[in-house]
Design a protein around this motif. Structure first.
Motif, PDB file in Angstrom:
ATOM      1  N   THR A   3       6.607  -5.560   0.783  1.00 40.28           N
ATOM      2  CA  THR A   3       5.273  -5.947   1.232  1.00 40.28           C
ATOM      3  C   THR A   3       4.385  -4.738   1.437  1.00 40.28           C
ATOM      4  O   THR A   3       3.210  -4.754   1.051  1.00 40.28           O
ATOM      5  CB  THR A   3       5.374  -6.756   2.544  1.00 40.28           C
ATOM      6  OG1 THR A   3       6.211  -7.886   2.309  1.00 40.28           O
ATOM      7  CG2 THR A   3       4.015  -7.223   3.008  1.00 40.28           C
ATOM      8  N   GLU A   4       4.930  -3.666   2.022  1.00 39.62           N
ATOM      9  CA  GLU A   4       4.138  -2.446   2.243  1.00 39.62           C
ATOM     10  C   GLU A   4       3.602  -1.890   0.935  1.00 39.62           C
ATOM     11  O   GLU A   4       2.449  -1.477   0.858  1.00 39.62           O
ATOM     12  CB  GLU A   4       5.002  -1.367   2.913  1.00 39.62           C
ATOM     13  CG  GLU A   4       4.961  -1.378   4.404  1.00 39.62           C
ATOM     14  CD  GLU A   4       5.789  -0.240   4.980  1.00 39.62           C
ATOM     15  OE1 GLU A   4       5.756   0.880   4.437  1.00 39.62           O
ATOM     16  OE2 GLU A   4       6.463  -0.498   5.979  1.00 39.62           O
ATOM     17  N   ASN A   5       4.434  -1.867  -0.077  1.00 40.48           N
ATOM     18  CA  ASN A   5       4.045  -1.327  -1.375  1.00 40.48           C
ATOM     19  C   ASN A   5       2.969  -2.193  -2.020  1.00 40.48           C
ATOM     20  O   ASN A   5       2.011  -1.685  -2.600  1.00 40.48           O
ATOM     21  CB  ASN A   5       5.265  -1.201  -2.285  1.00 40.48           C
ATOM     22  CG  ASN A   5       5.004  -0.294  -3.472  1.00 40.48           C
ATOM     23  OD1 ASN A   5       4.207   0.630  -3.393  1.00 40.48           O
ATOM     24  ND2 ASN A   5       5.692  -0.561  -4.555  1.00 40.48           N
ATOM     25  N   VAL A   6       3.110  -3.509  -1.910  1.00 41.41           N
ATOM     26  CA  VAL A   6       2.120  -4.432  -2.465  1.00 41.41           C
ATOM     27  C   VAL A   6       0.777  -4.219  -1.778  1.00 41.41           C
ATOM     28  O   VAL A   6      -0.273  -4.145  -2.431  1.00 41.41           O
ATOM     29  CB  VAL A   6       2.582  -5.898  -2.336  1.00 41.41           C
ATOM     30  CG1 VAL A   6       1.464  -6.854  -2.699  1.00 41.41           C
ATOM     31  CG2 VAL A   6       3.803  -6.153  -3.197  1.00 41.41           C
ATOM     32  N   LEU A   7       0.793  -4.115  -0.451  1.00 45.56           N
ATOM     33  CA  LEU A   7      -0.447  -3.893   0.290  1.00 45.56           C
ATOM     34  C   LEU A   7      -1.093  -2.566  -0.096  1.00 45.56           C
ATOM     35  O   LEU A   7      -2.314  -2.479  -0.245  1.00 45.56           O
ATOM     36  CB  LEU A   7      -0.187  -3.943   1.798  1.00 45.56           C
ATOM     37  CG  LEU A   7       0.139  -5.327   2.353  1.00 45.56           C
ATOM     38  CD1 LEU A   7       0.525  -5.235   3.825  1.00 45.56           C
ATOM     39  CD2 LEU A   7      -1.027  -6.276   2.166  1.00 45.56           C
ATOM     40  N   ARG A   8      -0.279  -1.533  -0.272  1.00 45.08           N
ATOM     41  CA  ARG A   8      -0.798  -0.220  -0.683  1.00 45.08           C
ATOM     42  C   ARG A   8      -1.470  -0.313  -2.047  1.00 45.08           C
ATOM     43  O   ARG A   8      -2.567   0.212  -2.252  1.00 45.08           O
ATOM     44  CB  ARG A   8       0.336   0.813  -0.716  1.00 45.08           C
ATOM     45  CG  ARG A   8      -0.107   2.214  -1.108  1.00 45.08           C
ATOM     46  CD  ARG A   8       1.075   3.173  -1.247  1.00 45.08           C
ATOM     47  NE  ARG A   8       2.042   2.757  -2.250  1.00 45.08           N
ATOM     48  CZ  ARG A   8       1.906   2.923  -3.556  1.00 45.08           C
ATOM     49  NH1 ARG A   8       0.811   3.463  -4.045  1.00 45.08           N
ATOM     50  NH2 ARG A   8       2.843   2.527  -4.397  1.00 45.08           N
ATOM     51  N   LEU A   9      -0.841  -1.010  -2.973  1.00 42.70           N
ATOM     52  CA  LEU A   9      -1.414  -1.159  -4.317  1.00 42.70           C
ATOM     53  C   LEU A   9      -2.711  -1.964  -4.283  1.00 42.70           C
ATOM     54  O   LEU A   9      -3.666  -1.634  -4.983  1.00 42.70           O
ATOM     55  CB  LEU A   9      -0.400  -1.818  -5.256  1.00 42.70           C
ATOM     56  CG  LEU A   9       0.797  -0.962  -5.642  1.00 42.70           C
ATOM     57  CD1 LEU A   9       1.820  -1.798  -6.409  1.00 42.70           C
ATOM     58  CD2 LEU A   9       0.380   0.244  -6.456  1.00 42.70           C
ATOM     59  N   LEU A  10      -2.748  -3.008  -3.467  1.00 42.05           N
ATOM     60  CA  LEU A  10      -3.971  -3.809  -3.351  1.00 42.05           C
ATOM     61  C   LEU A  10      -5.109  -3.007  -2.735  1.00 42.05           C
ATOM     62  O   LEU A  10      -6.258  -3.089  -3.192  1.00 42.05           O
ATOM     63  CB  LEU A  10      -3.707  -5.062  -2.519  1.00 42.05           C
ATOM     64  CG  LEU A  10      -2.880  -6.147  -3.206  1.00 42.05           C
ATOM     65  CD1 LEU A  10      -2.502  -7.238  -2.208  1.00 42.05           C
ATOM     66  CD2 LEU A  10      -3.620  -6.730  -4.389  1.00 42.05           C
ATOM     67  N   GLU A  11      -4.817  -2.211  -1.726  1.00 43.15           N
ATOM     68  CA  GLU A  11      -5.842  -1.369  -1.102  1.00 43.15           C
ATOM     69  C   GLU A  11      -6.353  -0.334  -2.091  1.00 43.15           C
ATOM     70  O   GLU A  11      -7.556  -0.074  -2.166  1.00 43.15           O
ATOM     71  CB  GLU A  11      -5.287  -0.691   0.147  1.00 43.15           C
ATOM     72  CG  GLU A  11      -5.105  -1.635   1.307  1.00 43.15           C
ATOM     73  CD  GLU A  11      -4.392  -1.000   2.495  1.00 43.15           C
ATOM     74  OE1 GLU A  11      -4.048   0.203   2.449  1.00 43.15           O
ATOM     75  OE2 GLU A  11      -4.167  -1.721   3.480  1.00 43.15           O
ATOM     76  N   SER A  12      -5.452   0.254  -2.857  1.00 44.54           N
ATOM     77  CA  SER A  12      -5.838   1.241  -3.860  1.00 44.54           C
ATOM     78  C   SER A  12      -6.708   0.592  -4.932  1.00 44.54           C
ATOM     79  O   SER A  12      -7.723   1.160  -5.355  1.00 44.54           O
ATOM     80  CB  SER A  12      -4.597   1.872  -4.492  1.00 44.54           C
ATOM     81  OG  SER A  12      -4.963   2.794  -5.495  1.00 44.54           O
ATOM     82  N   ALA A  13      -6.339  -0.604  -5.372  1.00 45.52           N
ATOM     83  CA  ALA A  13      -7.115  -1.311  -6.399  1.00 45.52           C
ATOM     84  C   ALA A  13      -8.517  -1.632  -5.896  1.00 45.52           C
ATOM     85  O   ALA A  13      -9.500  -1.504  -6.642  1.00 45.52           O
ATOM     86  CB  ALA A  13      -6.392  -2.587  -6.821  1.00 45.52           C
ATOM     87  N   GLU A  14      -8.623  -2.028  -4.640  1.00 41.95           N
ATOM     88  CA  GLU A  14      -9.936  -2.321  -4.073  1.00 41.95           C
ATOM     89  C   GLU A  14     -10.795  -1.059  -4.008  1.00 41.95           C
ATOM     90  O   GLU A  14     -11.976  -1.073  -4.368  1.00 41.95           O
ATOM     91  CB  GLU A  14      -9.795  -2.919  -2.670  1.00 41.95           C
ATOM     92  CG  GLU A  14     -11.116  -3.322  -2.066  1.00 41.95           C
ATOM     93  CD  GLU A  14     -10.959  -3.994  -0.710  1.00 41.95           C
ATOM     94  OE1 GLU A  14     -11.996  -4.184  -0.059  1.00 41.95           O
ATOM     95  OE2 GLU A  14      -9.832  -4.321  -0.310  1.00 41.95           O
ATOM     96  N   LYS A  15     -10.197   0.040  -3.580  1.00 42.00           N
ATOM     97  CA  LYS A  15     -10.911   1.316  -3.508  1.00 42.00           C
ATOM     98  C   LYS A  15     -11.358   1.748  -4.902  1.00 42.00           C
ATOM     99  O   LYS A  15     -12.482   2.206  -5.093  1.00 42.00           O
ATOM    100  CB  LYS A  15      -9.989   2.382  -2.903  1.00 42.00           C
ATOM    101  CG  LYS A  15     -10.632   3.730  -2.723  1.00 42.00           C
ATOM    102  CD  LYS A  15      -9.581   4.758  -2.300  1.00 42.00           C
ATOM    103  CE  LYS A  15      -9.669   5.044  -0.840  1.00 42.00           C
ATOM    104  NZ  LYS A  15      -8.774   6.132  -0.414  1.00 42.00           N
ATOM    105  N   ASP A  16     -10.479   1.573  -5.889  1.00 46.42           N
ATOM    106  CA  ASP A  16     -10.803   1.947  -7.269  1.00 46.42           C
ATOM    107  C   ASP A  16     -11.954   1.104  -7.812  1.00 46.42           C
ATOM    108  O   ASP A  16     -12.859   1.621  -8.468  1.00 46.42           O
ATOM    109  CB  ASP A  16      -9.576   1.802  -8.165  1.00 46.42           C
ATOM    110  CG  ASP A  16      -8.462   2.761  -7.806  1.00 46.42           C
ATOM    111  OD1 ASP A  16      -8.719   3.748  -7.088  1.00 46.42           O
ATOM    112  OD2 ASP A  16      -7.315   2.511  -8.230  1.00 46.42           O
TER     113      ASP A  16
END
Length: 79
Positions: A3-16
């Protein structure tokens, strides 16, 4: 995937996505008809060839699966 990794990827995608939206016009002027790579709200690289861009990303020790890649075209497309 944790879950932590998924959340990190989603946050990164939003920032991108936000960074790309803010800088789209400038990138389009500099890189028309190019694929551009964005990661963690930063420009990574660009190329007219997708495969070449993937190689550039990998040469920077980044995982292409975690990078936003967008094609910039001066031609507006209607979907």
């Amino acid at each position: 995937m944790e879950t932590e990794n998924v959340l990190r990827l989603l946050e990164s995608a939003e920032k991108d996505a936000q960074w790309l939206d803010k800088n789209y016009s400038k990138l389009l002027t500099k890189y028309p008809d190019h694929f551009v790579a964005i990661h963690n709200g930063n420009f990574v690289d660009a190329s007219q060839k997708f495969e070449e861009l993937i190689s550039k990303i990998e040469n920077k020790n980044l995982n292409p699966a975690e990078i936003m890649i967008e094609f910039l075209s001066k031609i507006k497309r209607i979907l």
